[in-house]
Design a protein around this motif. Sequence first.
Motif, PDB file in Angstrom:
ATOM      1  N   ASP A  88     -46.590  26.119  -3.128  1.00  0.00           N
ATOM      2  CA  ASP A  88     -47.277  26.174  -1.841  1.00  0.00           C
ATOM      3  C   ASP A  88     -46.493  25.375  -0.799  1.00  0.00           C
ATOM      4  O   ASP A  88     -45.343  24.985  -1.017  1.00  0.00           O
ATOM      5  N   LEU A 145     -48.303  26.989  -7.756  1.00  0.00           N
ATOM      6  CA  LEU A 145     -49.438  27.829  -7.393  1.00  0.00           C
ATOM      7  C   LEU A 145     -50.213  28.324  -8.614  1.00  0.00           C
ATOM      8  O   LEU A 145     -51.425  28.531  -8.545  1.00  0.00           O
ATOM      9  N   LEU A 161     -57.196  28.217  -1.072  1.00  0.00           N
ATOM     10  CA  LEU A 161     -55.779  28.571  -1.172  1.00  0.00           C
ATOM     11  C   LEU A 161     -55.405  29.628  -0.138  1.00  0.00           C
ATOM     12  O   LEU A 161     -54.320  29.574   0.459  1.00  0.00           O
ATOM     13  N   ASP A 206     -55.128  27.819   3.129  1.00  0.00           N
ATOM     14  CA  ASP A 206     -53.858  27.080   3.199  1.00  0.00           C
ATOM     15  C   ASP A 206     -52.686  28.025   3.467  1.00  0.00           C
ATOM     16  O   ASP A 206     -51.760  27.686   4.222  1.00  0.00           O
ATOM     17  N   ALA A 207     -52.714  29.204   2.835  1.00  0.00           N
ATOM     18  CA  ALA A 207     -51.645  30.179   3.052  1.00  0.00           C
ATOM     19  C   ALA A 207     -51.624  30.652   4.501  1.00  0.00           C
ATOM     20  O   ALA A 207     -50.555  30.824   5.097  1.00  0.00           O
ATOM     21  N   TYR A 231     -48.033  33.557  -2.135  1.00  0.00           N
ATOM     22  CA  TYR A 231     -49.024  32.574  -1.708  1.00  0.00           C
ATOM     23  C   TYR A 231     -50.372  33.250  -1.423  1.00  0.00           C
ATOM     24  O   TYR A 231     -51.425  32.623  -1.522  1.00  0.00           O
TER      25      TYR A 231
END
Length: 311
Positions: free
Chosen positions: A91, A97, A260, A263-264, A277
């Motif tokens: 990440d 990941l 996640l 965040d991506a 990602y």
Amino acid sequence: MTSDTAATAATPAAAKSPRALARARRRHSAVRFWRAYRTHKAGLIGLGTLVVIALAALFAPLLVGADAQSVTDAPGEAMRAPTGEFPLGTDQFGRDLLALLVWGARISLTVGLLAAFLSVAIGTVVGITAGHFRGWYATVIMRVTDWFLVMPTLVLAIALASVMDRSLWTIVVAIGVTTWPTTARLVRAQTLAVESRPYIERAQALGGGHGHIMTRHVLPNVMPLVLAQTTLVISSAILTEATLAFLGLGDPTVVSWGGLLQDAREAGAVSAGDWWYLAPPGIAIAVVALAFTLCGRAVESVLNPRLGVTR
């Protein structure tokens, strides 16, 4: 001798306590349910998938290490493509990941399960009481239910999550208190059907109160419907949790599949084309939701064979 033999043979069954007989009936029902469930191939695939994911989430510290979520001890370079060392890449902080995906299963499954149970519990209580008492109480409570039904569930959940503290319990409450109306409607309809049967009138004639009727007669008859509805609500709860986390309304201190994806997005993975990602968390959410749906359809078919669900 014949009468003595018959009396001796009848003694063990007669000597059993009511609790022992109830446990024996429950075991028999469980065995019969599992035999019927095994005939549904899609349900078995969904159940097997859930077992594998649940075991991976349970043993996450042993599989990927307890420090996999640490930002300061990240083992790789930021935004690295999949390699032999990192099968799903890294990440924006250099964390593995794949390890984050395993850890995220814990939060996503826990929040989804708790939210679904809260939703079904509220819906069951509302449905049984509205079907039993009727009159003005049923009219008021069902109008409230109708209001929740016409309001967008996601919008209500976002509103609740926005005004409360950002924590896992906030997400659980936000999902649970906004997704119960469908269960309430189904349970109320089943309650009305159960209370129209003759044995309910006999129980009332023998002095059975409201609590006795609802807990000893109505609840056991609506539980199969509640069980099937629970498995279907769980998948919806997991999707809603992922959506709230993606919108930044989840707990920022824990890792979840929706987190996640958030965040991506913040790291610019969409514009940069860093598919590793984005794809794994999204696929994991879809797989778990599909698995719970398959299990729910199988359970519904077993409990109500007239549905004729394709096996």
